[in-house]
Structures are given as structure tokens and as C-alpha cells.
Scaffold this active site. Structure first.
Site, PDB file in Angstrom:
ATOM      1  N   LYS A 185      30.321  -0.819  84.748  1.00  0.00           N
ATOM      2  CA  LYS A 185      30.352   0.488  85.404  1.00  0.00           C
ATOM      3  C   LYS A 185      29.194   1.340  84.891  1.00  0.00           C
ATOM      4  O   LYS A 185      29.206   1.835  83.773  1.00  0.00           O
ATOM      5  CB  LYS A 185      31.671   1.221  85.162  1.00  0.00           C
ATOM      6  CG  LYS A 185      31.834   2.349  86.186  1.00  0.00           C
ATOM      7  CD  LYS A 185      32.788   3.431  85.757  1.00  0.00           C
ATOM      8  CE  LYS A 185      32.171   4.501  84.907  1.00  0.00           C
ATOM      9  NZ  LYS A 185      31.073   5.271  85.539  1.00  0.00           N
ATOM     10  N   GLY A 238      27.927   5.855  75.271  1.00  0.00           N
ATOM     11  CA  GLY A 238      28.067   7.183  75.863  1.00  0.00           C
ATOM     12  C   GLY A 238      28.410   8.192  74.791  1.00  0.00           C
ATOM     13  O   GLY A 238      28.118   7.994  73.610  1.00  0.00           O
ATOM     14  N   THR A 242      34.003  10.709  74.781  1.00  0.00           N
ATOM     15  CA  THR A 242      34.415   9.654  75.709  1.00  0.00           C
ATOM     16  C   THR A 242      34.804   8.403  74.921  1.00  0.00           C
ATOM     17  O   THR A 242      35.785   7.726  75.256  1.00  0.00           O
ATOM     18  CB  THR A 242      33.287   9.304  76.702  1.00  0.00           C
ATOM     19  OG1 THR A 242      32.725  10.501  77.198  1.00  0.00           O
ATOM     20  CG2 THR A 242      33.783   8.461  77.838  1.00  0.00           C
ATOM     21  N   GLU A 260      29.099   2.664  71.128  1.00  0.00           N
ATOM     22  CA  GLU A 260      27.773   3.187  70.768  1.00  0.00           C
ATOM     23  C   GLU A 260      27.740   4.630  71.240  1.00  0.00           C
ATOM     24  O   GLU A 260      27.687   4.884  72.449  1.00  0.00           O
ATOM     25  CB  GLU A 260      26.677   2.370  71.464  1.00  0.00           C
ATOM     26  CG  GLU A 260      26.713   0.886  71.172  1.00  0.00           C
ATOM     27  CD  GLU A 260      26.224   0.545  69.777  1.00  0.00           C
ATOM     28  OE1 GLU A 260      25.645   1.423  69.117  1.00  0.00           O
ATOM     29  OE2 GLU A 260      26.442  -0.602  69.345  1.00  0.00           O
ATOM     30  N   CYS A 294      19.524   8.734  72.756  1.00  0.00           N
ATOM     31  CA  CYS A 294      20.439   8.865  71.622  1.00  0.00           C
ATOM     32  C   CYS A 294      19.696   8.759  70.299  1.00  0.00           C
ATOM     33  O   CYS A 294      20.170   9.256  69.288  1.00  0.00           O
ATOM     34  CB  CYS A 294      21.511   7.794  71.706  1.00  0.00           C
ATOM     35  SG  CYS A 294      20.814   6.135  71.765  1.00  0.00           S
ATOM     36  N   GLU A 396      25.485  17.705  69.104  1.00  0.00           N
ATOM     37  CA  GLU A 396      24.472  16.983  69.880  1.00  0.00           C
ATOM     38  C   GLU A 396      24.083  17.802  71.110  1.00  0.00           C
ATOM     39  O   GLU A 396      24.950  18.193  71.894  1.00  0.00           O
ATOM     40  CB  GLU A 396      25.020  15.621  70.329  1.00  0.00           C
ATOM     41  CG  GLU A 396      23.954  14.771  70.988  1.00  0.00           C
ATOM     42  CD  GLU A 396      24.490  13.443  71.527  1.00  0.00           C
ATOM     43  OE1 GLU A 396      25.557  13.444  72.166  1.00  0.00           O
ATOM     44  OE2 GLU A 396      23.813  12.416  71.329  1.00  0.00           O
TER      45      GLU A 396
HETATM   46  P1  NAD Z   1      29.531   9.884  78.905  1.00  0.00           P
HETATM   47  O1  NAD Z   1      30.369   9.549  77.720  1.00  0.00           O
HETATM   48  O2  NAD Z   1      29.846  11.117  79.664  1.00  0.00           O
HETATM   49  O3  NAD Z   1      29.550   8.705  79.985  1.00  0.00           O
HETATM   50  C1  NAD Z   1      29.170   7.384  79.660  1.00  0.00           C
HETATM   51  C2  NAD Z   1      29.862   6.440  80.626  1.00  0.00           C
HETATM   52  O4  NAD Z   1      31.257   6.486  80.395  1.00  0.00           O
HETATM   53  C3  NAD Z   1      29.667   6.786  82.097  1.00  0.00           C
HETATM   54  O5  NAD Z   1      29.551   5.587  82.839  1.00  0.00           O
HETATM   55  C4  NAD Z   1      30.957   7.507  82.438  1.00  0.00           C
HETATM   56  O6  NAD Z   1      31.317   7.458  83.801  1.00  0.00           O
HETATM   57  C5  NAD Z   1      31.951   6.719  81.597  1.00  0.00           C
HETATM   58  N1  NAD Z   1      33.189   7.430  81.282  1.00  0.00           N
HETATM   59  C6  NAD Z   1      33.394   8.767  81.176  1.00  0.00           C
HETATM   60  N2  NAD Z   1      34.685   9.026  80.878  1.00  0.00           N
HETATM   61  C7  NAD Z   1      35.303   7.823  80.792  1.00  0.00           C
HETATM   62  C8  NAD Z   1      36.648   7.427  80.521  1.00  0.00           C
HETATM   63  N3  NAD Z   1      37.605   8.325  80.274  1.00  0.00           N
HETATM   64  N4  NAD Z   1      36.929   6.116  80.513  1.00  0.00           N
HETATM   65  C9  NAD Z   1      35.968   5.189  80.744  1.00  0.00           C
HETATM   66  N5  NAD Z   1      34.696   5.504  81.034  1.00  0.00           N
HETATM   67  C10 NAD Z   1      34.356   6.806  81.043  1.00  0.00           C
HETATM   68  O7  NAD Z   1      28.034   9.876  78.369  1.00  0.00           O
HETATM   69  P2  NAD Z   1      26.741  10.271  79.148  1.00  0.00           P
HETATM   70  O8  NAD Z   1      26.729  11.758  79.315  1.00  0.00           O
HETATM   71  O9  NAD Z   1      26.607   9.389  80.343  1.00  0.00           O
HETATM   72  O10 NAD Z   1      25.605   9.840  78.118  1.00  0.00           O
HETATM   73  C11 NAD Z   1      25.128  10.661  77.109  1.00  0.00           C
HETATM   74  C12 NAD Z   1      25.765  10.298  75.776  1.00  0.00           C
HETATM   75  O11 NAD Z   1      25.540   8.913  75.506  1.00  0.00           O
HETATM   76  C13 NAD Z   1      25.143  11.037  74.612  1.00  0.00           C
HETATM   77  O12 NAD Z   1      26.162  11.458  73.751  1.00  0.00           O
HETATM   78  C14 NAD Z   1      24.273   9.977  73.930  1.00  0.00           C
HETATM   79  O13 NAD Z   1      24.046  10.181  72.565  1.00  0.00           O
HETATM   80  C15 NAD Z   1      25.085   8.754  74.171  1.00  0.00           C
HETATM   81  N6  NAD Z   1      24.268   7.548  74.068  1.00  0.00           N
HETATM   82  C16 NAD Z   1      24.441   6.742  72.983  1.00  0.00           C
HETATM   83  C17 NAD Z   1      23.658   5.604  72.829  1.00  0.00           C
HETATM   84  C18 NAD Z   1      23.830   4.692  71.651  1.00  0.00           C
HETATM   85  O14 NAD Z   1      23.295   3.591  71.685  1.00  0.00           O
HETATM   86  N7  NAD Z   1      24.553   5.090  70.620  1.00  0.00           N
HETATM   87  C19 NAD Z   1      22.705   5.286  73.808  1.00  0.00           C
HETATM   88  C20 NAD Z   1      22.553   6.144  74.903  1.00  0.00           C
HETATM   89  C21 NAD Z   1      23.348   7.271  75.027  1.00  0.00           C
END
Ligand code: NAD
Length: 494
Positions: A185, A238, A242, A260, A294, A396
């Protein structure tokens, strides 16, 4: 200017349907979510708003495909991944343009980083799976223990919007190479390249059902994937909140979890560093991809004697970054992902002022002429004067904002660097090997770069500590995550 949203009619070509059992299918409920182009602030596509029924269909397709996919020799699975990589590489320009349009990132970045890295992910794990070996423990003359590493079955990959295809393939490639079938997804904000990628699967020889893409929101599509009884493991990238929610759903069901999550990464600049390398790289580590990586350093700690010179140079260079149309090769800084995110980042700049910070440059919404007049642009901001424990220093922001802090001693720098709930990446700039080793030992982070940033070797373990995540991906770690170890104890008959 940023803020407003305009709707334009969406053509069939701009519809992102689900990819289930080798075919593009509309969502069972028939509804779609709008997809916005950050650079224009307009809707340009729509994405399937999937729910439980779509997740069920994808999981069933994956279950059906699993026995044959698992039984293929590793070499054959690797050949399919390499065929996918070849096709992706041949269409690099098309994918880069789609990624840039979906995310607002400069086309130059999508061309040089996002799509080439997705190609590398596929090729790397195709090769890695063929070199993956397991342990053997000869216990005595007549007893042998060996470890079998078997694919799990159906696994999920849930990815964010900032590096869409890069991170989608970072999960899909090792999962498939190890013999699993995948329900992926992508973020509902950036569904385009995962959809295009799914379109390559058939011609590359990936059997139907081996990779399924279910689009939609986190709560409606993501959560049913995490809770589905067929799904044995969830690899999630993400936000930290989440991640906690997903752990709450998948944990009690005893699914394997790789999380992650977010970061608030420190950069430590000691006064014995190579100044030019430190300032040039800190500019990149602060503002690449509009700071929406990130691994970006968001707190820069500079040693007293170097502070003023470093600050002045960083501010001068940040002010020269070109904020512009992501499609223009001259652009350094594209648009932020959404109007909500744009408002959130501006909100943090207001908070920084209230918390005693001074915005040394940037932090202003940028109005561009022409097609980008409604885009979500923000000039890169450098802030100083914040206390290390205020909210702006602790939370963040995930945008083009970096804050500077002065320190005197090595101990103080490491203590300040470790003083957040996060622990993803860290950077150390110094000419002293001893100092570098001490900092590496004491910094609480999954990754420390010394005198560099973002140099990635896909064999290395990748992940965070504290609230930046649980588990490691990359190299053998990913193949271990996507397999289950079974010990086999053989006793020879006497
Ligand atoms: P997000 O957590 O809002 O969403 C990430 C994904 O999770 C999306 O596909 C979203 O639809 C899905 N999601 C949201 N709620 C969910 C739920 N309840 N159950 C299952 N899936 C769900 O994150 P974002 O805004 O898309 O991305 C930004 C964040 O990602 C930042 O905090 C960033 O630091 C982090 N990030 C971390 C890394 C890493 O490797 N550690 C890499 C890239 C981004």
C-alpha cells in the site's frame, strides 16, 4: 499561492486503480480519493479508496500465488526482479516525471535518486537472495543442526509519500526475492509510480497475485491489511504515531513487524572539521527533497569557535537555493507535499518565533508565476536561538527548516544530540578519528555518518532506535525479516 485547492477533471489515464491478481481493478466500493499536484495545488488524478473487500481480494490472490512462487528456484525469482529493473530503467524518464509531479520534488532529484535507487533495490535483492546462506551447527559426530529460512507467505509493505517508489521497492524487492507474495500500500498522496510499476509486472514475468497493490487511506486500506489473518508480516515506513497504531493492531495478532519511523536527526560540527565539506553537505542534509527525507539533519550543533562562520555561510547558501517549478531542471527546492503539510511547517516556524527563535532566512510561502501559482512552496529556513528542549527542537517538522545550536565540548554535543525521543540518523563532522569514534559509540542512532551524509550501501543494516523504529531493513536484515528461521535437527541412525 499556497493554501487554496482547485479541482480539474480527471481523465481515465490519471486514475490509479488497484492491482490485484495481475489485473488493474476498480475498488469494490467504487470510490476514489483526489490526488493533488503539489506544484500547482490542483487535483490531477484520483486513487482507489479501497477498503476491507479489496484487501481481502488482494490477500486471497497472494495466498493463491504463494505455493508456486515459493517453489521457483531463487535464480528464477531473481531473473524476474532483474527484468522488472530493466523495464523500470528503460522508462526512467517517465517514472521520474511521474514521481516529481506526484510529490513536488525536483525532477532532477527524481531522475538522479528516486528512480535509479528503485532500480538498484530490485537488482540488489535479486543478487542478495542468490547469495543468502543459512547456518549449520554440527553438534556431534552423529547430530547436525541446520537452519532453514523459509518465506513467510503473504506479507505487507506500507510506504510513505516522501520517497514513494524508492521505499515501495525497498520493501517489495526483498520480500519477493525471498519467495513471499506481497500486498503493498503506497501512500494515498503519491500513488502514481507504484501503479505504473505494477503495470510492468506482467511483461517482466511476475505471475499474477505475487505482487498486489491496494490503494487508499491508512485507516480504510492500511489498517485492514495489518489486521488481515493472511498477512504474516508488516514492513512499515512512516510516522511514529502511525507506527504505534500499526503495532497496536498487528502486535496482538503476533505478526512480524518492521517499523521505520520518524526522526529529529542531529548534525555535530566540530571546529576541526573540513569546513567546506561540512557546510556544503549540511546544506544538502538540511534541504534535499525540501527537507522531506527521514534522514535529513534537522538540528545542527556547531562548536563555539566555528559557529558564526558556519551559520553565516549556511544562511547565505540556503538563501541562494532556487525555489521553483519541480519540472524545471534549475530548481533546487520543489513544493511541499500538501496544503496541510505546508500549514504544519509554517505553524512550526510561528512556534519557533514564540519559543524565542530567530528565523535567519526563509520560512516564507513562495508565490511562483504561471502554472505553479497555486503550489505549496516554502523558502528554506535556518533558525537559531532555540532552547534544545523546546517543541521546535524536539518534534519532527519534516520540511525545509533547520535549527542551529552552539556547543562547547564534545560531551555537551553528544548529550544535546541524544536529547530527543528519536534516534534515526546522525552526522559527525570532525578531523579527529578519536573524536569520531567516541561520538559514534555514544550517539543514540541507527546510523551515524562521519564526514559525509546519505552515502548508502544497500548491504548495511538500516533502521532507528528509540521512537525512530524497531527492527532493521537492508541487506541480510531484510532477507531475515522476510523469512522465518526453522531449525532442523538431524540424528544419524547408529
Ligand atoms: P504516515 O505515517 O502518515 O503514512 C505512511 C503510510 O502509512 C501511508 O501509506 C499511510 O496511508 C499509511 N497509514 C496511515 N495510517 C495507517 C494505519 N492506521 N494503518 C496502516 N497504515 C496507515 O507517514 P507519511 O506522512 O506518509 O510519511 C512521513 C513520515 O515517514 C515521517 O515521519 C518520516 O520521518 C517517516 N519516514 C521514515 C523513514 C525511515 O526510514 N525511518 C523513511 C521515510 C519516511
Amino acid at each position: 499561492m499556497a493554501g487554496a485547492r482547485e479541482e480539474t477533471p480527471v481523465s481515465d489515464a490519471d486514475r490509479c486503480d488497484n492491482f490485484i491478481d495481475g489485473r488493474f481493478v476498480p475498488p469494490a466500493g467504487g470510490s476514489y480519493l483526489p490526488v493533488w499536484e503539489p506544484a500547482t495545488g490542483r487535483v490531477y488524478a484520483e486513487v482507489a479508496a479501497s477498503g476491507r473487500a479489496d484487501v481481502d481480494a488482494a490477500c486471497q490472490a497472494a495466498e493463491r500465488a504463494f505455493p508456486s512462487w515459493r517453489e521457483l528456484p531463487t535464480e528464477r525469482r531473481a531473473a524476474v526482479l532483474n527484468a522488472l529493473a530493466d523495464r523500470l530503467e528503460a522508462q526512467l524518464e517517465r517514472f521520474a516525471a511521474a514521481e516529481s509531479k506526484d510529490t513536488g520534488k525536483p525532477i532532477t532529484l527524481a531522475r538522479a535518486v528516486d528512480i535509479p535507487r528503485a532500480v538498484s533495490n530490485l537488482r540488489f535483492f535479486a543478487a542478495a537472495a542468490q547469495h543468502f546462506a543459512t547456518e549449520c551447527h554440527p553438534t556431534s559426530a552423529d547430530v547436525l543442526n541446520y537452519t532453514l529460512r523459509q518465506p513467510l507467505g503473504v506479507v505487507a509493505g506500507i510506504s510513505p509519500w516522501n520517497l514513494p517508489l524508492y521505499l515501495f521497492t525497498w520493501k517489495v524487492a526483498p520480500a519477493l526475492a525471498a519467495g513471499n507474495c506481497v500486498v503493498g500500500k503506497p501512500s494515498e498522496l503519491t500513488p502514481r509510480t507504484a501503479t505504473l510499476f505494477a503495470g510492468l509486472c506482467g511483461e517482466a514475468g511476475l505471475p499474477p497475485g505475487v505482487l498486489n497493490v491496494v490503494h487508499g487511506s491508512g485507516p480504510d486500506a492500511g489498517e485492514p491489511i495489518c489486521a488481515h489473518p493472511s498477512v504474516r508480516a508488516v514492513s512499515f515506513t512512516g510516522g511514529t504515531k502511525t507506527g504505534a497504531r500499526i503495532a497496536g493492531v498487528a502486535g496482538p495478532l503476533f505478526k512480524k513487524l518492521s517499523l521505520e519511523l520518524g526522526g529529529k536527526n542531529p548534525v555535530l560540527v566540530f571546529d576541526d572539521c573540513d569546513f567546506e565539506a561540512a557546510v556544503a553537505t549540511t546544506l544538502r542534509s538540511s534541504f534535499s527533497n525540501q527537507g522531506e527525507i527521514c534522514l535529513c539533519g534537522s538540528r545542527v550543533f556547531v562548536q563555539d569557535a566555528l559557529y558564526d562562520r558556519f551559520r553565516d555561510e549556511l544562511v547565505a547558501r540556503a538563501a541562494r537555493l532556487v525555489v521553483g517549478d519541480p519540472a524545471d531542471p534549475a530548481t533546487d527546492q520543489g513544493a511541499l507535499i500538501s496544503t496541510e503539510h505546508h500549514a504544519k511547517v509554517r505553524g512550526y516556524l510561528d512556534l519557533a518565533r514564540r519559543e524565542g527563535g530567530t528565523i535567519l532566512c526563509g520560512g516564507q510561502p513562495v508565490s511562483l508565476p504561471g502554472r505553479c501559482a497555486g503550489g505549496w512552496f516554502l523558502s528554506p529556513a535556518v533558525v537559531e536561538g532555540l532552547a534544545p528542549d523546546c517543541r521546535t527542537s524536539q518534534e519532527e517538522i519534516f520540511g525545509p527548516v533547520v535549527s542551529l545550536y552552539r556547543f562547547r565540548t564534545e560531551e555537551e554535543a553528544v548529550r544535546l544530540a541524544n536529547g530527543t525521543a528519536y534516534g534515526l540518523a546522525s552526522v559527525v563532522w570532525t578531523g579527529s578519528l578519536d573524536r569520531a569514534h567516541r561520538a559514534v559509540r555514544d550517539l543514540q542512532a541507527g546510523i551515524t555518518w562521519v564526514n559525509c551524509w546519505m552515502l548508502r550501501d544497500l548491504r548495511t543494516p538500516f533502521g532507528g532506535v528509540k521512537q525512530s523504529g524497531v527492527g532493521r531493513e537492508g541487506g541480510w536484515e531484510a532477507l531475515r525479516f522476510f523469512t522465518e528461521a526453522k531449525n532442523v535437527c538431524l540424528k544419524l541412525s547408529s
